[in-house]
Scaffold this motif. Structure first.
Motif, short mmCIF file in Angstrom:
data_model
loop_
_atom_site.label_atom_id
_atom_site.label_comp_id
_atom_site.label_asym_id
_atom_site.label_seq_id
_atom_site.Cartn_x
_atom_site.Cartn_y
_atom_site.Cartn_z
N PHE A 880 0.81 -1.22 0.00
CA PHE A 880 0.00 0.00 0.00
C PHE A 880 0.85 1.27 0.00
N ALA A 881 2.16 1.14 0.19
CA ALA A 881 3.03 2.33 0.25
C ALA A 881 3.51 2.79 -1.10
N THR A 882 3.14 2.11 -2.17
CA THR A 882 3.65 2.46 -3.48
C THR A 882 3.01 3.74 -4.01
N SER A 883 3.76 4.43 -4.87
CA SER A 883 3.22 5.58 -5.58
C SER A 883 2.84 5.21 -7.01
N GLU A 884 3.12 3.97 -7.39
CA GLU A 884 2.88 3.56 -8.78
C GLU A 884 1.45 3.12 -9.03
N ARG A 885 0.74 2.72 -7.97
CA ARG A 885 -0.65 2.25 -8.10
C ARG A 885 -1.54 3.07 -7.19
N LEU A 886 -2.80 3.17 -7.55
CA LEU A 886 -3.76 3.88 -6.72
C LEU A 886 -4.28 2.91 -5.66
N VAL A 887 -3.52 2.79 -4.59
CA VAL A 887 -3.89 1.94 -3.46
C VAL A 887 -3.73 2.76 -2.19
N ALA A 888 -4.67 2.60 -1.27
CA ALA A 888 -4.59 3.29 0.02
C ALA A 888 -5.62 2.69 0.96
N LEU A 889 -5.29 2.66 2.22
CA LEU A 889 -6.25 2.25 3.24
C LEU A 889 -7.05 3.48 3.67
N PRO A 890 -8.33 3.29 3.99
CA PRO A 890 -9.14 4.42 4.43
C PRO A 890 -8.60 5.02 5.74
N SER A 891 -8.96 6.25 5.99
CA SER A 891 -8.50 6.93 7.20
C SER A 891 -8.94 6.18 8.45
N LYS A 892 -8.02 6.09 9.40
CA LYS A 892 -8.29 5.50 10.71
C LYS A 892 -8.74 4.04 10.62
N MET A 893 -8.23 3.34 9.61
CA MET A 893 -8.62 1.95 9.43
C MET A 893 -7.49 0.98 9.75
N GLN A 894 -6.43 1.47 10.41
CA GLN A 894 -5.36 0.59 10.90
C GLN A 894 -5.22 0.78 12.39
N SER A 895 -4.90 -0.29 13.08
CA SER A 895 -4.65 -0.22 14.51
C SER A 895 -3.31 -0.88 14.82
N HIS A 896 -2.34 -0.08 15.24
CA HIS A 896 -1.03 -0.60 15.61
C HIS A 896 -0.84 -0.62 17.13
N GLY A 897 -1.62 0.17 17.81
CA GLY A 897 -1.28 0.46 19.19
C GLY A 897 -0.29 1.61 19.19
N ARG A 898 -0.29 2.37 20.25
CA ARG A 898 0.59 3.54 20.30
C ARG A 898 1.53 3.47 21.49
N ALA A 899 2.57 4.29 21.42
CA ALA A 899 3.52 4.36 22.52
C ALA A 899 2.82 4.90 23.77
N LYS A 900 3.33 4.54 24.93
CA LYS A 900 2.71 4.95 26.18
C LYS A 900 2.86 6.43 26.45
N ASP A 901 3.79 7.07 25.79
CA ASP A 901 4.04 8.48 25.98
C ASP A 901 4.85 8.96 24.77
N PHE A 902 5.02 10.25 24.63
CA PHE A 902 5.86 10.76 23.55
C PHE A 902 6.53 12.04 23.99
N LYS A 903 7.60 12.37 23.31
CA LYS A 903 8.30 13.64 23.50
C LYS A 903 8.09 14.45 22.23
N ALA A 904 7.38 15.56 22.34
CA ALA A 904 7.14 16.41 21.17
C ALA A 904 8.46 17.02 20.72
N LEU A 905 8.72 16.95 19.42
CA LEU A 905 9.94 17.51 18.84
C LEU A 905 9.57 18.47 17.72
N PRO A 906 10.39 19.48 17.48
CA PRO A 906 10.05 20.48 16.46
C PRO A 906 10.26 19.95 15.05
N VAL A 907 9.43 20.44 14.14
CA VAL A 907 9.70 20.21 12.72
C VAL A 907 10.86 21.12 12.35
N ARG A 908 11.56 20.79 11.27
CA ARG A 908 12.71 21.62 10.94
C ARG A 908 12.98 21.59 9.44
#
Length: 908
Positions: A880-908
């Motif tokens: 699904f990560a290819t740019s050669e074909r029109l493939v994509a999963l719908p929004s919010k349709m994957q569940s990985h589980g998330r980290a217990k916390d995060f450290k916000a970092l700046p974009v640069r």
């Protein structure tokens, strides 16, 4: 049984990981200064001791009956090693002594010029100044910088200083301060064409580089044997070309020892054969030293020279990368030493040492020279690479050096050089401290080189920090203490995995161990077993005596079946090719997940194969490079039967071997059960797989949340592949939050990514977003608006060109268009905000976003489409990560589980 041949490059890499030979160097220090005083292997030390004992048993008998023959054996062995005639070679106490012999033997006319460089050894400058003043000659010191483009730069700078009055030159072959390898043969030839005799100071050359003195054809050549030839201190040599022998006089006038067959020896040999009574044991040990050089490593002397050069090259890159400075010169211009410029010294030398050198020794037990060169406050640090050094040491050194330099520039106000650790509610760790910003942890009153205790977040971690954290986990497993401090790479165990581990036996292992995850995945998760198509070849491997040896015969068959499986999935999905204009309608994308069929649950071939591989790897042979490669590939294959087979194992093998080699002395000293050995082998596979990822080679931050080790890095926006659409309302809300925030800096929760692999084309081999599609869409949309403004929602040409030009792909375009349409239709307030914001222009400069680096095969990713919860297989992310074909999963349709916390970092 066919066996894969070891790749020569892989073999060379393995030689860098381990040390060679037995030495007396202390195990509690890091010795990176072979260039100063050398080091003797144990066998040479023992040889010299035995010679001394033989002398003392009958001193008169030795000097009267054995001295000449033993001395000549050493001298002739050395002559063969140097490719010279023995009649032109004499033994001296060292290079400084030999240089003085030549310099003080020569006489000059007033205003004659003597040529040398600013790289010359300080004692030699003193000797040249002495002779120049004695004869009213002039000493010309040519300035040669450390930063050079090629050896020709050195030659041209020297020739530019040659005049009709130049009579003599003293030039280093490998200068002590810079470690550069001068193009000495060309220099000697060019100076000779001007009638100039050259004395070569080769103090560091013999044993470090390929040396043929006859081929160089210098008038005089002097060197030490104690530095890189591993001889005892007090041995050097002087080679004099036969047409200049008549000019050279010894500093000590003494009788000749050659009283029998005098005519067999040259005048040079008679003059230097005896310089008074002294202990000759160092000279007489030379044959053993030379034998050591020829046998310590496969490939003999050439193998050792190549290995040490490669180690110095990589060590220099590691340190320069850690300090964020360019390489001073090409790799081809160094031998087994590398000199690196440092920031100016904050203080002068004290008792001959710069402050940083004392700090490295006292705080980290590192022996490495730091010089004021070319002159204070400028300073350089010089690394040496000898057979007793290994690659691991330079990563550790780089971390420590960077920490020391940081503290130099930012002296702490309290407890200099130390910072308290976060309490982990565990008395075992309460009295510990950590040196900040490096991978060097220690207990009070004790130096240690590993992180085996709780720690704070690591900001701007060094290149070796992850290695030390991995070693800490293995150490806790070795000692049975992992359960008390179970920090592990993200993702860690969820409730299902914890319940599985708790029910795994009377003495359950912690659910964060990789061996538990593998057992759970292969015995309980149907979708993660091997494909049904691969059952037959795996069953045949199980019939062999050793599945590690049998694995290699089936790899090509399994790879062929992988291609059949992926082609079948792609064909069944029937996704259209991506049009050149990109589609703005999400309905044009294929969202269907097509899984491959896995083995039937009752057969349990996957789990049986894993148990056999684990048992055979640990019981049926040493962990040779070939067996390690097979085991790592089996581990990768069972976690991802499609991508695991095509994974480049070379970087992972290096990390695996480095981790194991660094822990091996401790493992050998402990009585470890077979079960623990299996735990360690599997954990090493996981740790080495993670650390060898390109995305974690230069981490930006390591965050600890509960039992999770979260590694953050930075990736360019255009390098990130997408598998899932964003949610336009959520993106709009994020844009509003950023625009209304009173904080100037835009910091976000790092985007979770995994390294993809090729399914459609080479372009697919890039990081894939698995969590953070709304964040990346928000940042890239703001960047677009900052550059191009806000187009009418009916005009998509500018947006399409932006996505195409920046390599953002069809999913980005569809997302951006959907967000733009939502803003124009329902959120004019945000449109007005964007048009008037003073903050927006900053996003035009944004190129990178922070990412949380993990590995997809370690997750149990679920698809939530059509009201069902299905487990995805790792290959689906890459499909699904290819740019050669029109493939994509719908929004919010994957569940990985998330980290217990995060450290916000700046974009640069």
């Amino acid at each position: 049984m066919a066996k894969a041949a070891m790749d020569p490059k892989q073999d060379e890499t393995m030689n860098l990981i381990k040390s060679f030979g037995n030495w007396h160097i202390r195990q509690d220090i890091l010795y990176l200064d072979n260039g100063a005083f050398g080091a003797c292997p144990t066998m040479v030390v023992e040889e010299q001791r035995q010679i001394r004992q033989n002398i003392e048993e009958n001193p008169h008998g030795f000097f009267e009956r054995s001295y000449i023959s033993a001395w000549e054996t050493s001298r002739q062995t050395l002559a063969g090693f140097l490719h010279v005639e023995p009649t032109d070679l004499v033994l001296v106490p060292g290079a400084t002594h030999g240089l003085n012999i030549v310099i003080q033997s020569l006489h000059f006319e007033p205003d004659d010029e003597i040529l040398t460089t600013n790289h010359a050894y300080s004692s030699i400058i003193l000797a040249l100044n002495y002779v120049a003043q004695r004869d009213n000659a002039r000493l010309i010191i040519v300035d040669i910088p450390l930063h050079l483009r090629s050896p020709n730069d050195i030659l041209q700078r020297l020739l530019a200083c040659v005049t009709p009055r130049t009579r003599f030159a003293v030039i280093d072959h490998v200068p002590s301060r810079s470690g550069l390898v001068f193009p000495i043969k060309d220099i000697v030839h060019q100076l000779a064409s001007h009638g100039i005799d050259t004395l070569v100071d080769g103090a560091h050359a013999a044993g470090m580089i390929d040396l043929d003195i006859t081929d160089i054809n210098a008038t005089y050549y002097v060197a030490n044997c104690h530095k890189w030839m591993c001889a005892p201190r007090g041995v050097g040599f002087l080679h004099v070309r036969s047409d200049r022998a008549h000019k050279i006089k010894p500093l000590v006038i003494a009788r000749s020892p050659y009283v029998v067959n005098k005519s067999r020896y040259s005048k040079l040999e008679h003059s230097f054969g005896w310089m008074g009574t002294s202990c000759p044991s160092a000279v007489l040990s030379l044959p053993v030293s030379i034998g050591f050089l020829n046998n310590v490593i496969p490939g003999g002397l050439n193998g050792l020279v190549t290995r040490n050069h490669n180690l110095a090259v990589i060590a220099r890159r590691i340190v320069c990368k850690a300090l964020n400075i360019p390489l001073p010169c090409p790799d081809s211009m160094i031998g087994a030493m590398a000199t690196i410029p440092l920031p100016d010294s904050p203080g002068p030398e004290q008792e001959g040492l710069l402050p940083i050198q004392e700090i490295l020794w006292k705080q980290h037990k590192i022996v490495v020279p730091v010089y004021s060169w070319p002159a204070y406050p400028k300073r350089v640090i010089r690394l040496s690479a000898q057979a007793y050094n290994s690659l691991e040491q330079y990563f550790w050194f780089a971390d420590c050096l960077r920490s020391v330099l940081y503290n130099e520039q930012n002296p702490p106000r309290k407890s200099p050089g130390k910072c308290p650790l976060v309490s982990f509610q565990n008395a075992e760790y309460k009295s510990t401290e950590r040196t900040p910003n490096c991978g060097h942890y220690r207990n009070k009153g004790q130096v240690a080189n590993h992180a085996d205790m709780p720690h704070e977040d690591i900001k701007d971690p060094g290149p070796w920090s992850l290695f030390w954290l991995a070693k800490a986990r293995i150490r806790r497993m070795m000692s049975g203490r992992f359960n008390s401090y179970p920090i592990a790479p993200y993702p860690t165990a969820d409730n299902t995995l914890i319940q599985f581990a708790s029910a795994s036996g009377p003495d359950p292992r912690h659910a964060n161990l990789e061996i538990i995850r593998m057992a759970f995945m292969l015995s309980c998760v149907d979708r993660r077993r091997i494909p049904q198509l691969m059952v037959a070849p795996i069953s045949r491997i199980l019939e062999t005596d050793d599945v590690i040896e049998g694995w290699i015969d089936s790899v090509q068959t399994l790879k062929h079946q992988c291609r059949i499986i992926t082609n079948g999935i792609i064909r069944e999905m029937a996704a259209p090719q991506t049009p050149a204009t990109f589609s703005k309608d999400m309905k044009d994308f294929v969202c269907r997940v097509v899984p491959y069929e896995t083995e039937r649950k009752e057969e349990s071939i996957s789990f049986k194969f894993w148990l056999r591989a684990l048992a055979d790897f640990n019981t049926r042979g040493r962990w040779s490079p070939d067996r390690i490669a097979s085991f790592l590939q089996i581990h990768s294959f069972l976690k991802d039967p499609i991508g695991g087979l095509f994974k480049d194992l070379s970087p992972q093998m290096v990390v695996f071997a480095m981790l194991f080699t660094s822990l091996q002395p401790e493992l050998d000293a402990m009585r470890i059960s077979r079960t623990t050995w299996e735990d360690i082998a599997v954990q090493l596979a996981l740790e080495s797989s993670y650390i060898s990822q390109p995305l974690v080679r230069h981490p930006s931050y390591i965050h600890f949340a509960g039992d999770q080790q979260l590694v953050y890095s930075y990736v360019s926006i255009h390098e990130l592949a997408r598998t899932e659409f964003a949610s336009p309302p959520i993106v709009a809300g994020m844009i509003e939050n950023i625009m209304t925030s009173t904080i100037d800096e835009c910091a976000i929760a790092p985007i979770a990514v995994v390294q993809g692999y090729t399914v459609y084309s080479e372009h697919d081999d890039r990081p894939i977003i698995i969590d953070g599609n709304n964040r990346i869409t928000t940042i890239s949309f703001l960047r677009f608006v900052s550059i191009h403004g806000i187009p009418d929602n009916s005009r998509a040409d500018t947006l399409r060109a932006y996505c195409r030009d920046y390599g953002l792909g069809p999913i980005h375009f569809a997302d951006h268009f959907a967000v733009l349409q939502l803003l124009w239709d329902d959120r004019m307030d945000i449109i007005d905000m964007l048009m008037s914001s003073q903050k927006l222009h900053r996003f035009g400069e944004v190129r990178q976003v922070p990412v949380l680096v993990t590995e997809e095969p370690t997750f149990f990713t679920k698809s939530l489409m059509d009201g069902n919860e299905d487990l995805l297989q790792p290959v689906h992310q890459c499909i699904f990560a290819t740019s050669e074909r029109l493939v994509a999963l719908p929004s919010k349709m994957q569940s990985h589980g998330r980290a217990k916390d995060f450290k916000a970092l700046p974009v640069r």
